[in-house]
Design a protein around this motif. Structure first.
Motif, PDB file in Angstrom:
ATOM      1  N   THR A   1       1.040  -1.262   0.052  1.00  0.00           N
ATOM      2  CA  THR A   1      -0.056  -0.010  -0.132  1.00  0.00           C
ATOM      3  C   THR A   1       0.987   1.298  -0.086  1.00  0.00           C
ATOM      4  O   THR A   1       2.025   1.204   0.397  1.00  0.00           O
TER       5      THR A   1
ATOM      6  N   ARG B   1      -5.851   3.405   0.783  1.00  0.00           N
ATOM      7  CA  ARG B   1      -4.733   2.179   0.889  1.00  0.00           C
ATOM      8  C   ARG B   1      -5.363   1.146  -0.082  1.00  0.00           C
ATOM      9  O   ARG B   1      -6.225   0.271   0.361  1.00  0.00           O
TER      10      ARG B   1
ATOM     11  N   SER C   1      -5.884   8.719   9.975  1.00  0.00           N
ATOM     12  CA  SER C   1      -5.249   8.932   8.745  1.00  0.00           C
ATOM     13  C   SER C   1      -3.909   8.919   9.160  1.00  0.00           C
ATOM     14  O   SER C   1      -3.414   9.015  10.397  1.00  0.00           O
ATOM     15  N   VAL C   2      -2.835   8.521   8.165  1.00  0.00           N
ATOM     16  CA  VAL C   2      -1.501   8.572   8.262  1.00  0.00           C
ATOM     17  C   VAL C   2      -0.981   9.438   7.333  1.00  0.00           C
ATOM     18  O   VAL C   2      -1.522  10.118   6.363  1.00  0.00           O
ATOM     19  N   THR C   3       0.293   9.833   7.468  1.00  0.00           N
ATOM     20  CA  THR C   3       0.922  10.883   6.572  1.00  0.00           C
ATOM     21  C   THR C   3       2.089  10.090   5.717  1.00  0.00           C
ATOM     22  O   THR C   3       3.054   9.309   6.365  1.00  0.00           O
ATOM     23  N   VAL C   4       1.991  10.266   4.542  1.00  0.00           N
ATOM     24  CA  VAL C   4       3.018   9.741   3.588  1.00  0.00           C
ATOM     25  C   VAL C   4       3.465  10.721   2.761  1.00  0.00           C
ATOM     26  O   VAL C   4       2.965  11.406   2.128  1.00  0.00           O
TER      27      VAL C   4
ATOM     28  N   LYS D   1      -7.680   5.917   5.362  1.00  0.00           N
ATOM     29  CA  LYS D   1      -7.760   4.258   5.051  1.00  0.00           C
ATOM     30  C   LYS D   1      -8.146   4.188   3.886  1.00  0.00           C
ATOM     31  O   LYS D   1      -7.753   2.911   3.259  1.00  0.00           O
TER      32      LYS D   1
ATOM     33  N   ASP E   1       1.260   3.619   1.984  1.00  0.00           N
ATOM     34  CA  ASP E   1       2.004   4.098   3.201  1.00  0.00           C
ATOM     35  C   ASP E   1       2.919   3.026   3.628  1.00  0.00           C
ATOM     36  O   ASP E   1       3.420   2.974   4.500  1.00  0.00           O
ATOM     37  N   ARG E   2       2.903   1.964   2.707  1.00  0.00           N
ATOM     38  CA  ARG E   2       3.880   0.625   3.072  1.00  0.00           C
ATOM     39  C   ARG E   2       3.701   0.144   4.519  1.00  0.00           C
ATOM     40  O   ARG E   2       4.438  -0.312   4.976  1.00  0.00           O
ATOM     41  N   ARG E   3       2.330   0.198   5.054  1.00  0.00           N
ATOM     42  CA  ARG E   3       2.085  -0.342   6.046  1.00  0.00           C
ATOM     43  C   ARG E   3       1.526  -1.721   5.708  1.00  0.00           C
ATOM     44  O   ARG E   3       1.332  -2.604   6.786  1.00  0.00           O
TER      45      ARG E   3
ATOM     46  N   GLN F   1      -3.089  10.570   4.174  1.00  0.00           N
ATOM     47  CA  GLN F   1      -3.749   9.493   3.369  1.00  0.00           C
ATOM     48  C   GLN F   1      -4.741   8.835   4.329  1.00  0.00           C
ATOM     49  O   GLN F   1      -4.252   8.385   5.390  1.00  0.00           O
TER      50      GLN F   1
END
Length: 327
Positions: free
Chosen positions: A151, A258, A245-248, A255, A153-155, A253
């Motif tokens: 994804t 993803r 949300s997460v920071t990319v 959910k 965000d590489r999670r 970004q």
């Protein structure tokens, strides 16, 4: 020498699947009468070939002929001023007895042809697409299963494979996929997502999913050929994503963003023209079995405890005096 060898190998591999076919124009084809030596005008009158193949016509008759794409007149149509109609796809021009003419077919389709000099002479070629014996992406690059994508965000790491590896119309394809934590290389269960298939730019399938231990799968049957995109989007799990949300790379970004994309192509099935209805997804998931096992074990256990408690609380009758209750 190494460079020359490379180009020779490259050239030979490009034509590894191409074949050459011969069609004979027999003696007597020039004569529309029924009692001529020629049983057919072009021999064979109908031929199946593959894109990239070359067909050569040999003139074994005693007059000149053409091989011209289009519709001929039929055996007696020329008598009513019907001399056929060319469509401009290919035309050999006149070639004489003992000569030949070749044409390489680069497109699939059904091609009727005739002789413009003798318009009753008719034939047909059915050119089919070349179906490889290996899976590949939409650009033709060979694929090795399982396919891996991260994804943005590489999670999450997603792997995908399908069976049969070469996708054809009217044939059940099973897409199998799993979710992994790239940091620990451990399998991720209870991942929410949407499984989506796009074909020729249009969305043709969408289904919500919840993965279990060992991943998940979907079955699908394609009715049409063409390039496809298999997209697994909106991937999320409450157990590992507490934040909204997460920071990319400095961008926020959500959910729902993803997602991973895989591409391939669907080929026309030369053996099937229709298909039955298949289940597209599992009818029962692992959680269903866990709940069923819990029900099977828990209910008898509760009933046993109730019976045991009831037996302990049941008043005992004295052996000396049956009418008296022993306390």
């Amino acid at each position: 020498m190494l460079l020359l060898t490379f180009f020779i190998l490259l050239s030979s591999s490009s034509f590894a699947f191409a074949e050459e076919y011969i069609i004979d124009i027999p003696l007597g084809a020039y004569n529309p009468e029924l009692n001529t030596p020629a049983e057919v005008w072009y021999d064979p009158p109908q031929l199946f070939v593959t894109v990239g193949d070359t067909v050569t016509w040999y003139n074994d008759d005693k007059e000149g002929h053409t091989v011209t794409s289009g519709e001929g007149s039929g055996r007696f149509g020329w008598m009513s001023d019907n001399f056929g109609k060319a469509n401009g796809i290919f035309d050999s021009g006149r070639f004489m007895p003992g000569d030949s003419w070749s044409y390489k077919f680069e497109e699939s389709g059904t091609f009727s042809y005739y002789c413009t000099i003798h318009p009753w002479m008719e034939g047909v070629l059915i050119v089919e697409k070349l179906i490889p014996d290996y899976p590949h992406d939409a650009t033709g690059k060979k694929l090795e299963f399982p396919l891996l994508q991260y994804t943005p965000d590489r999670r999450i790491e997603v792997n995908l494979s399908w069976d049969p590896p070469v996708i054809k119309t009217h044939e059940k394809i099973q897409f199998v996929y799993q979710f992994y934590d790239p940091q620990t290389n451990s399998n991720l269960a209870e991942m929410k997502y949407d499984f989506v298939i796009y074909q020729n730019g249009n969305e043709i399938f969408r289904d919500e999913g919840l993965s279990q231990i060992g991943g998940d799968y979907r079955n699908f049957v394609f009715s049409d050929s063409g390039s496809i995109i298999i997209r697994i989007e909106g991937i999320q799990s409450p157990s590992i994503f507490a934040e909204e949300s997460v920071t990319v790379f400095g961008d926020v970004q959500t959910k729902e963003q993803r997602s991973v994309d895989f591409t391939s192509a669907v080929y026309d099935n030369p053996e099937k023209t229709s298909h039955e209805t298949y289940h597209t997804k599992p009818a029962q998931r692992l959680t269903t079995y866990y709940e069923l096992m819990l029900f099977i074990i828990l209910i008898p256990g509760i009933m046993f405890l109730i019976a045991l408690f009831w037996l302990k609380q049941k008043p005992k009758i004295s052996d000396e005096n049956p009418g008296a209750v022993k306390i």
